[in-house]
Write an enzyme that holds these catalytic residues in place. Structure first.
Site, PDB file in Angstrom:
ATOM      1  N   SER A 292       0.838  -1.193   0.000  1.00 59.15           N
ATOM      2  CA  SER A 292       0.000   0.000   0.000  1.00 59.15           C
ATOM      3  C   SER A 292       0.881   1.254   0.000  1.00 59.15           C
ATOM      4  CB  SER A 292      -0.945  -0.039   1.209  1.00 59.15           C
ATOM      5  OG  SER A 292      -1.914   0.961   1.126  1.00 59.15           O
TER       6      SER A 292
ATOM      7  N   ASP B 271      -5.594  -4.562  -1.991  1.00 50.29           N
ATOM      8  CA  ASP B 271      -4.533  -4.055  -1.122  1.00 50.29           C
ATOM      9  C   ASP B 271      -3.671  -5.195  -0.586  1.00 50.29           C
ATOM     10  OD1 ASP B 271      -2.956  -2.827   0.820  1.00 50.29           O
ATOM     11  OD2 ASP B 271      -4.518  -1.400   1.341  1.00 50.29           O
TER      12      ASP B 271
END
Length: 481
Positions: free
Chosen positions: A47, A166
């Site tokens: 991320s 993610d």
């Protein structure tokens, strides 16, 4: 952990809008121990950590990095309801910013030196991507690594034809060898570079390799990772990263050059580092005057930071980077001009909240139309993917309900009729976007129909074009049937 003999890598945790912490930590390493970044075998990230790794390997200047992060925060806070406003599109902003800031040869600069953490939608497994063939692939991988389900949208993006979300969902602190990896995280926990909490509570919780100490400080940081605070708070977090990294270097004894601290004069410093307001500062200046020279937007930033750090870390405040303080000072300034000051007046803000029930529907309609227009090129594939996922969910629910209904049947009926006609069982065979399974025979038993359907959807071999479409992990079929 740092191991000079075996080599080392660095891993930056996913932290949302708290990526300012990574900027401060990396700035400290580049000033006091540049070999840690220069000679590192690989940089890992998930991320926001992956975004930071790409920025470091691409050689993006400190000022530009802070500018991009600050613009993202301003964009998220520009509306009354912040990130919940329909016009806020995190993935779109990231893609535009990456295409603008990354160099054209970024794939050549980072290939083999980075590990971007992704979570594959098909089975929930973690994937580390290291090699790229173009700049577009780098952008796609970063957008996938930053896509938080339901927060960033409903339909996950794809990388090389496979859907990912993610990387923090499966591995928020990726690494290959824990013994030779220096971990960096803005959360209180068990990392090499992280904040230290003023508490005797030693309880921890591990979530996708994210070690979190159970304290109120982590609750606040977790909330701010998704809902960005004011830029001054993020500036303090950036300086906190610098201090924590310096403490790590002191504990390991690997500082290898003089500190460019705030007590140093501008003589011998790089022109872009030296500040005009420090030109008249002498080496005999007190710590109070040195701290006063770098207080950002008044005295709030450093004063608040001094209250939140441990007592033995106060001496490290004198080692703060002048260039980092200058860049933060520039980004903390209000760049909206007079119009921004007028909009921030209390009567104007109250009026905007009062008018929100009238303005929000109009703004929402405009945002929806804009999203539909930009979604048109990808709409066919995304709609088929949604249909495929819906069929997956239906099949799983059906499989969970069937054993319960069969167990409630009388024993005599189960023994008398081992094979029930097909019409007595609510079984539906879903179709993939690009192909359907062979037509089942009418005389097949419900168990064979269900096994055939589940083998098609949950088997090891997924139909062409349907990779990464299942949202649930597979399991043993024979045990269930």
């Amino acid at each position: 952990m740092y191991d000079a003999e075996r080599g080392w890598s660095l891993s930056f945790a996913g932290c949302g809008f708290l990526g300012f912490y990574h900027v401060g930590a990396t700035r400290c390493l580049s000033e006091h121990a540049p070999h840690l970044l220069r000679d590192a075998r690989m940089l890992f990230g998930a991320s926001a950590g992956a975004l930071h790794c790409v920025g470091v390997l691409s050689g993006i200047p400190l000022e530009q990095t802070l500018q991009v992060l600050s613009d993202l925060v301003r964009k998220a806070r520009s509306r009354n309801i912040g990130i919940f406003h329909p016009s806020f599109n995190l993935s779109k902003f990231l893609r535009q910013g990456l295409c603008k800031c990354l160099p054209a040869n970024v794939h050549q600069l980072i290939s083999g030196k980075i590990g971007i953490s992704l979570t594959r939608v098909s089975d929930g497994e973690n994937v580390l991507v290291s090699d790229f063939r173009s700049k577009d692939e780098v952008v796609d991988a970063l957008v996938c690594s930053c896509f938080i389900p339901f927060y960033s949208g409903l339909i996950p993006p794809s990388f090389r034809g496979v859907r990912y979300v993610d990387g923090g969902v499966s591995d928020n602190v990726p690494f290959i060898d824990a013994k030779t990896t220096i971990t960096v995280s803005p959360f209180y926990g068990e990392y090499d570079i992280c904040p230290k909490v003023k508490s005797t509570n030693f309880l921890h919780v591990d979530i996708t390799k994210l070690s979190l100490r159970l304290c109120t400080g982590n609750l606040y940081l977790l909330s701010r990772a998704f809902v960005p605070p004011d830029l001054k708070v993020l500036g303090e977090i950036c300086l906190r990263g610098y201090l924590d990294a310096f403490r790590f270097l002191e504990e390991k004894g690997i500082c290898n050059r003089p500190q460019p601290g705030l007590k140093s004069s501008s003589e011998g410093m790089d022109p872009e580092v030296a500040m005009p307001s420090w030109a008249n500062m002498s080496l005999d200046s007190s710590p109070e005057s040195a701290a006063l020279a770098v207080r950002l937007e008044g005295d709030e930033l450093l004063d608040h930071l001094r209250l939140s750090i441990l007592p033995w870390d106060e001496s490290i405040l004198d080692t703060l980077s002048p260039r980092l303080a200058t860049a933060l000072s520039e980004e903390m300034k209000d760049k909206g001009g007079y119009m921004s000051k007028i909009c921030n007046l209390l009567p104007i803000r109250i009026m905007s909240y009062v008018m929100l029930p009238c303005t929000l529907p109009v703004e929402s309609a405009i945002a929806i139309v804009q999203r539909l227009v930009t979604w048109l090129p990808d709409m066919p594939d995304d709609v088929l993917w949604l249909q495929w996922v819906t069929s997956q969910v239906f099949t799983r629910v059906l499989m969970c309900l069937l054993p319960a209904s069969r167990s409630q049947m009388p024993v005599s009926s189960q023994q008398a009729s081992p094979c029930t006609p097909e019409q007595d069982w609510p079984c539906w065979t879903p179709c993939s976007p690009k192909g359907c399974p062979a037509e089942t025979k009418a005389e097949a038993t419900p168990r064979s129909i269900l096994r055939s359907s589940l083998n098609f959807f949950l088997g090891n071999k997924v139909p062409a074009g349907a990779e990464g479409l299942s949202t649930f992990p597979s399991f043993s079929l024979e045990k269930s049937l």
